[in-house]
Write an enzyme that holds these catalytic residues in place. Structure first.
Site, PDB file in Angstrom:
ATOM      1  N   SER A 446       0.834  -1.198   0.000  1.00 12.52           N
ATOM      2  CA  SER A 446       0.000   0.000   0.000  1.00 12.52           C
ATOM      3  C   SER A 446       0.874   1.256   0.000  1.00 12.52           C
ATOM      4  O   SER A 446       1.697   1.440  -0.900  1.00 12.52           O
ATOM      5  CB  SER A 446      -0.958  -0.034   1.199  1.00 12.52           C
ATOM      6  OG  SER A 446      -1.924   0.992   1.129  1.00 12.52           O
ATOM      7  N   ASP A 498      -8.847  -4.579  -6.462  1.00 10.83           N
ATOM      8  CA  ASP A 498      -8.300  -3.682  -5.443  1.00 10.83           C
ATOM      9  C   ASP A 498      -8.465  -2.223  -5.860  1.00 10.83           C
ATOM     10  O   ASP A 498      -8.112  -1.827  -6.973  1.00 10.83           O
ATOM     11  CB  ASP A 498      -6.821  -4.023  -5.239  1.00 10.83           C
ATOM     12  CG  ASP A 498      -6.186  -3.256  -4.086  1.00 10.83           C
ATOM     13  OD1 ASP A 498      -6.840  -2.358  -3.520  1.00 10.83           O
ATOM     14  OD2 ASP A 498      -5.029  -3.562  -3.763  1.00 10.83           O
TER      15      ASP A 498
END
Length: 675
Positions: A446, A498
């Site tokens: 991330s 995602d």
């Protein structure tokens, strides 16, 4: 859409948002009315006790008052159900009904006070059931009044009066252009200050340092600029996302499998290369997960995680543990030992120091892969979120890379912080003194993945053999020349739909445009869209046949520019106006940014039916940044980002060796789940 205008200002709800809350209140009022009526009939209107006459009058007036309120609420529900999102004309009487309902709060408040006085002074000697009923009525009145005040505070728009004033002045064609420009400037400045205040309120626990204040200001300007050009309210966005999700599912179900074009494999995208990168990714993902410390360890091991850590967290430390910064109890370090399988002596440096633009990371020796490993933590605090949201572009000049070189500002700042620690503090020098033959590997998940990628770009010239594995990196990261340059040494891993790898300011602007198209093309009322959307998200089924962007595309309606769509909304809704339509388009202010390196996309195998407890099967494909140029709406858009699921998917692939190789796909945003 548009926001409800009442009491001389715009509010954070629309006139068709009153269906569900008013139906709930209507249900409570009807039950309340029936209970009071039963109580009155049961006692036949005779209350033999002190203050019985007052009680009789109280119940009679309460029944009448509740009847009038029920009628007013029924009218609000009926009118609020009319029209569509972009056609509020049939709901033009909603403000009048709200004024009537507001006036009814005055006698209700007075009668609640009267009931409280009767209970406290005249209730002794009366039947207990009567007293309890009056107490219940009084309590219910005050509860409803309290939640009404809370609801008003929630939907209150601090910019409501300014925005409405702008709309009114915009309708005056005699207004001087200079005055209009000044009004626009004041409106935007006020909007930025309001968003800055909101962010400061959410982050009130963060010390107000100079860097923090600058970040708050930049993020406030970003949010105000993004939301200033539409009159959408939150429920409009929810309805648009629901419609968009169903449209995307329809496109996916009707897509011809032959749309995918497979080209001969380039040398850098061989099947053997895919197998090796999957194995490496599964290995290094453990370190990216370990960087999160004990919260992720406990989350991934809910039954045993806390027990495993409890024995070691508060144990007295040996001198080697002094390398851990910001981990006072040692729980982070203990969880890292469990997750990575390393020994404490394998760690060179660990820091959990956390501020805006300064994120935790660790450096360790990975003897299995013979690598000096730098792992950067992802988002785990409000400070990290502010780093994420500092999404302006910042120059990142790299020798040997031609063309515009810039990257995500917050992530560049974080990468520069770690770069200074690694180089200026001699951390890498210390590591390579111990293991001079090892290679350098940088990884993260991330925010940590984006920081690792930028850090790799910064360190590439000093360490030509370095590799970077970026798991679920943010989409708006590198300019095109830097993204192409990074393909030589960075591998990005993305799972499913995602959201984060598809997040960038241009992509969010595109999502906003698509939501506008969806709500403009749908001819159903909002409450039906939301009910159907909730059912579809929870229970599945076939996508609804509401008119959507798909049908409009077949009619060539979507070739119109955004300003034409906004003009359409203006004609459908007089109070709608785009504050940004007079400025340069947003995409000119925010140039496109891309994912780093080569992109390894992991998708679920499509199955007609799968039980809740069956194991998920995955496939891996080489993809391109063009496949991530739009946001996909799905219940899995958040879960696919979780680090434990990414690790699970990689482990499943490496154990089963079920790799599907696809080097090149057509430049089509709908082929994200290429099989």
């Amino acid at each position: 859409m548009p926001g409800l205008v009442a009491f001389g200002r715009r509010w954070g709800i629309a006139s068709d948002d009153l269906v569900f809350p008013v139906v709930f209140e209507l249900f409570i009022r009807v039950i309340w009315w029936i209970g009071i009526l039963v109580l009155y009939v049961k006692n036949k209107g005779q209350f033999v006790c002190t203050g019985g006459g007052l009680l009789h009058s109280y119940l009679i007036v309460l029944l009448i008052l509740l009847s009038v309120i029920i009628l007013a609420l029924s009218a609000i529900v009926y009118v609020s159900m009319q029209g569509t999102i972009t056609n509020p004309g049939p709901r033009r009487s909603i403000p009048t009904l709200i004024y009537v309902r507001t006036l009814l709060y005055v006698p209700e408040l007075f009668w609640g006070i009267l009931g409280a006085v009767w209970v406290s002074d005249d209730s002794p000697g009366c039947d207990k059931s009567v007293v309890n009923a009056v107490i219940g009525a009084v309590v219910a009145s005050w509860i409803i009044l309290f939640f009404t005040v809370v609801a008003v505070l929630i939907v209150f728009d601090p910019l409501g009066s300014k925005r409405q004033g702008y709309l009114d002045s915009h309708g005056d064609h005699d207004l001087e252009s200079s005055e209009s420009a000044q009004l626009m400037y004041r409106a935007r400045s006020l909007a930025a200050r309001v968003w800055e205040s909101r962010i400061k309120l959410l982050c009130c626990c963060i010390m107000q340092e100079e860097d923090n204040r600058a970040a708050f200001s930049r993020i406030g300007q970003l949010f105000s600029g993004f939301f200033s050009d539409t009159d959408l309210v939150a429920s409009d966005i929810a309805a648009g996302l629901s419609l968009l999700h169903q449209e995307q599912d329809k496109v996916e179900k009707t897509r011809d499998p032959e749309e995918v074009v497979v080209s001969p494999s380039p040398a850098s995208h061989t099947r053997e290369d895919l197998d090796v990168e999957l194995e490496n990714a599964a290995h290094y993902m453990q370190f990216a997960v370990a960087a999160y410390g004990w919260p992720m360890f406990v989350f991934s091991n809910p039954l045993t995680g806390a027990c495993k850590l409890s024995g070691d967290c508060c144990r007295s430390r040996s001198p080697e543990y002094d390398i851990v910064g910001g981990d006072h109890l040692g729980c982070h370090f203990t969880s890292m030992l469990y997750t990575t399988g390393l020994q404490y002596r394998d760690f060179i440096y660990i820091s959990f120091h956390n501020k805006i633009y300064e994120i935790p990371f660790f450096v360790a020796l990975d003897h299995k892969k013979e690598a000096v490993l730098v792992a950067v933590r992802g988002t785990l605090s409000l400070r990290d979120a502010l780093t994420d949201l500092s999404a302006d572009c910042e120059n990142l000049l790299i020798e040997g890379v031609s063309g515009p070189c810039y990257a995500h500002k917050g992530i560049v700042q974080a990468a520069n912080y770690i770069y200074r620690k690694l180089i200026n503090d001699g951390i890498l020098n210390q590591a390579f003194t111990i293991a001079p033959e090892y290679k350098l590997v940088i990884t993260g998940h991330s925010l940590g993945a984006g920081t690792a990628a930028v850090l790799s770009v910064l360190l590439r010239s000093a360490f030509p053999g370095l590799k970077c594995y970026a798991f679920s990196p943010p989409g708006g990261l590198l300019s095109k020349p830097l993204a192409d340059y990074s393909k030589e040494f960075i591998v990005s891993v993305v799972v499913g739909k995602d959201l984060v790898p598809r997040l960038s300011i241009p992509n969010m602007e595109d999502l906003k445009r698509r939501i506008l198209r969806m709500v403009a093309n749908c001819n159903k009322p909002k409450y039906q869209i939301l009910l159907r959307g909730c059912w579809y998200e929870v229970f599945g089924g076939n996508p609804d046949d509401f008119p959507t962007e798909l049908e409009s595309r077949n009619q060539d309606d979507l070739s119109l520019p955004l300003l034409a769509e906004q003009s359409f909304l203006v004609h459908r809704s007089p109070s709608y106006h785009s504050l940004a339509s007079e400025d340069s388009p947003s995409h000119l202010q925010h140039p496109p940014l891309y994912l780093p390196g080569r992109i390894l996309h992991i998708v679920e195998e499509s199955t007609s039916r799968r039980s809740c407890f069956s194991e998920v099967k995955y496939r891996a494909v080489w993809s391109s940044e063009a496949s991530f140029c739009s946001v996909l709406i799905s219940p899995k858009m958040i879960t696919d980002h979780m680090p434990d699921l990414v690790l699970k998917a990689l482990n499943s692939l490496t154990q089963d060796s079920r790799f599907i190789f696809c080097p090149t796909t057509r430049n089509n945003a709908s082929n994200l789940n290429v099989i």
